[in-house]
Write a protein that holds these residues in place. Structure first.
Motif, PDB file in Angstrom:
ATOM      1  N   SER A   5      61.764  87.586 108.857  1.00 21.25           N
ATOM      2  CA  SER A   5      62.198  87.410 107.478  1.00 21.25           C
ATOM      3  C   SER A   5      61.230  86.508 106.717  1.00 21.25           C
ATOM      4  O   SER A   5      60.402  85.823 107.304  1.00 21.25           O
ATOM      5  CB  SER A   5      63.612  86.840 107.440  1.00 21.25           C
ATOM      6  OG  SER A   5      63.629  85.559 108.038  1.00 21.25           O
ATOM      7  N   ILE A   6      61.350  86.549 105.402  1.00 20.63           N
ATOM      8  CA  ILE A   6      60.506  85.743 104.523  1.00 20.63           C
ATOM      9  C   ILE A   6      61.353  84.636 103.947  1.00 20.63           C
ATOM     10  O   ILE A   6      62.497  84.855 103.544  1.00 20.63           O
ATOM     11  CB  ILE A   6      59.916  86.620 103.398  1.00 20.63           C
ATOM     12  CG1 ILE A   6      58.997  87.675 104.018  1.00 20.63           C
ATOM     13  CG2 ILE A   6      59.145  85.798 102.397  1.00 20.63           C
ATOM     14  CD1 ILE A   6      59.378  89.042 103.639  1.00 20.63           C
ATOM     15  N   ARG A   7      60.793  83.451 103.942  1.00 20.97           N
ATOM     16  CA  ARG A   7      61.480  82.306 103.339  1.00 20.97           C
ATOM     17  C   ARG A   7      60.861  82.063 101.968  1.00 20.97           C
ATOM     18  O   ARG A   7      59.654  82.189 101.784  1.00 20.97           O
ATOM     19  CB  ARG A   7      61.322  81.043 104.175  1.00 20.97           C
ATOM     20  CG  ARG A   7      61.775  81.123 105.618  1.00 20.97           C
ATOM     21  CD  ARG A   7      63.138  81.769 105.785  1.00 20.97           C
ATOM     22  NE  ARG A   7      63.750  81.481 107.061  1.00 20.97           N
ATOM     23  CZ  ARG A   7      63.389  81.982 108.220  1.00 20.97           C
ATOM     24  NH1 ARG A   7      62.376  82.793 108.310  1.00 20.97           N
ATOM     25  NH2 ARG A   7      64.041  81.668 109.320  1.00 20.97           N
ATOM     26  N   VAL A   8      61.697  81.690 101.033  1.00 20.64           N
ATOM     27  CA  VAL A   8      61.237  81.356  99.690  1.00 20.64           C
ATOM     28  C   VAL A   8      61.758  79.971  99.348  1.00 20.64           C
ATOM     29  O   VAL A   8      62.919  79.637  99.629  1.00 20.64           O
ATOM     30  CB  VAL A   8      61.743  82.381  98.644  1.00 20.64           C
ATOM     31  CG1 VAL A   8      61.380  81.942  97.227  1.00 20.64           C
ATOM     32  CG2 VAL A   8      61.194  83.760  98.941  1.00 20.64           C
ATOM     33  N   VAL A   9      60.890  79.169  98.770  1.00 26.36           N
ATOM     34  CA  VAL A   9      61.273  77.876  98.221  1.00 26.36           C
ATOM     35  C   VAL A   9      60.907  77.937  96.739  1.00 26.36           C
ATOM     36  O   VAL A   9      59.746  78.154  96.390  1.00 26.36           O
ATOM     37  CB  VAL A   9      60.542  76.710  98.923  1.00 26.36           C
ATOM     38  CG1 VAL A   9      60.901  75.386  98.275  1.00 26.36           C
ATOM     39  CG2 VAL A   9      60.880  76.694 100.401  1.00 26.36           C
ATOM     40  N   VAL A  57      66.493  77.433  98.372  1.00 26.35           N
ATOM     41  CA  VAL A  57      65.960  77.715  99.700  1.00 26.35           C
ATOM     42  C   VAL A  57      66.556  79.069 100.085  1.00 26.35           C
ATOM     43  O   VAL A  57      67.776  79.216 100.165  1.00 26.35           O
ATOM     44  CB  VAL A  57      66.335  76.617 100.713  1.00 26.35           C
ATOM     45  CG1 VAL A  57      65.811  76.961 102.092  1.00 26.35           C
ATOM     46  CG2 VAL A  57      65.803  75.269 100.237  1.00 26.35           C
ATOM     47  N   GLU A  58      65.668  80.035 100.281  1.00 25.60           N
ATOM     48  CA  GLU A  58      66.099  81.424 100.414  1.00 25.60           C
ATOM     49  C   GLU A  58      65.528  82.046 101.682  1.00 25.60           C
ATOM     50  O   GLU A  58      64.471  81.658 102.143  1.00 25.60           O
ATOM     51  CB  GLU A  58      65.596  82.236  99.212  1.00 25.60           C
ATOM     52  CG  GLU A  58      65.862  81.574  97.878  1.00 25.60           C
ATOM     53  CD  GLU A  58      65.142  82.246  96.719  1.00 25.60           C
ATOM     54  OE1 GLU A  58      64.751  83.437  96.842  1.00 25.60           O
ATOM     55  OE2 GLU A  58      64.954  81.585  95.681  1.00 25.60           O
ATOM     56  N   GLU A  59      66.248  83.045 102.183  1.00 23.03           N
ATOM     57  CA  GLU A  59      65.729  83.864 103.277  1.00 23.03           C
ATOM     58  C   GLU A  59      65.987  85.319 102.915  1.00 23.03           C
ATOM     59  O   GLU A  59      67.109  85.693 102.541  1.00 23.03           O
ATOM     60  CB  GLU A  59      66.401  83.518 104.603  1.00 23.03           C
ATOM     61  CG  GLU A  59      65.815  84.294 105.756  1.00 23.03           C
ATOM     62  CD  GLU A  59      66.391  83.910 107.115  1.00 23.03           C
ATOM     63  OE1 GLU A  59      65.955  84.508 108.114  1.00 23.03           O
ATOM     64  OE2 GLU A  59      67.276  83.035 107.179  1.00 23.03           O
TER      65      GLU A  59
END
Length: 102
Positions: A5-9, A57-59
Motif C-alpha cells: 500500500s501507499i502511505r500519504v502524509v 495520515v492515509e493509507e
C-alpha cells in the motif's frame, strides 16, 4: 495493513484566525473518504502544540485510488474553501514502507 500500500502524509496549516473553519472543512472529508474504493485508512490529526497545524495520515491500496480520491467532489469542494483560510498550499507527499515492525 496491505503489504504494497501507499502511505500519504498531507499537511495543511491554517491561518491562526481560521483554525475552527479549517478543522471543520477537513473533518468533513474523513467519512466520505473512508468510503472510497482503495482507502485503507484516513486519519486527521491536529498538532498538540500548534493548533494551526493539521495532518492527514492515509493509507491507500494504489496510486490510482489516490488519484481518484483527488478528483472527488468532497476534495474539490474542500480545496475551493481553503484559500484565504490557510497559510500555504497543502503539502501532500506519497511514501512506501521501507521496513516495519508490528
Amino acid at each position: 495493513m496491505a503489504e504494497n500500500s501507499i502511505r500519504v502524509v498531507a499537511r495543511i496549516v491554517a491561518n491562526p484566525e481560521s483554525v475552527e473553519q479549517v478543522r471543520s472543512i477537513l473533518s468533513d472529508l474523513v467519512e466520505p473518504t473512508c468510503n472510497e474504493s482503495g482507502c485503507i485508512s484516513y486519519e486527521l490529526l491536529q498538532n498538540r502544540t500548534d493548533q494551526t497545524d493539521f495532518t492527514f495520515v492515509e493509507e491507500w491500496a494504489s496510486d490510482a485510488a489516490i488519484d481518484a480520491h483527488l478528483t472527488t467532489k468532497h476534495i474539490k469542494d474542500a480545496l475551493t474553501k481553503l484559500p484565504g483560510l490557510v497559510s500555504a498550499e497543502p503539502d501532500i507527499r506519497r511514501y512506501r514502507v521501507v521496513t516495519k515492525k508490528n
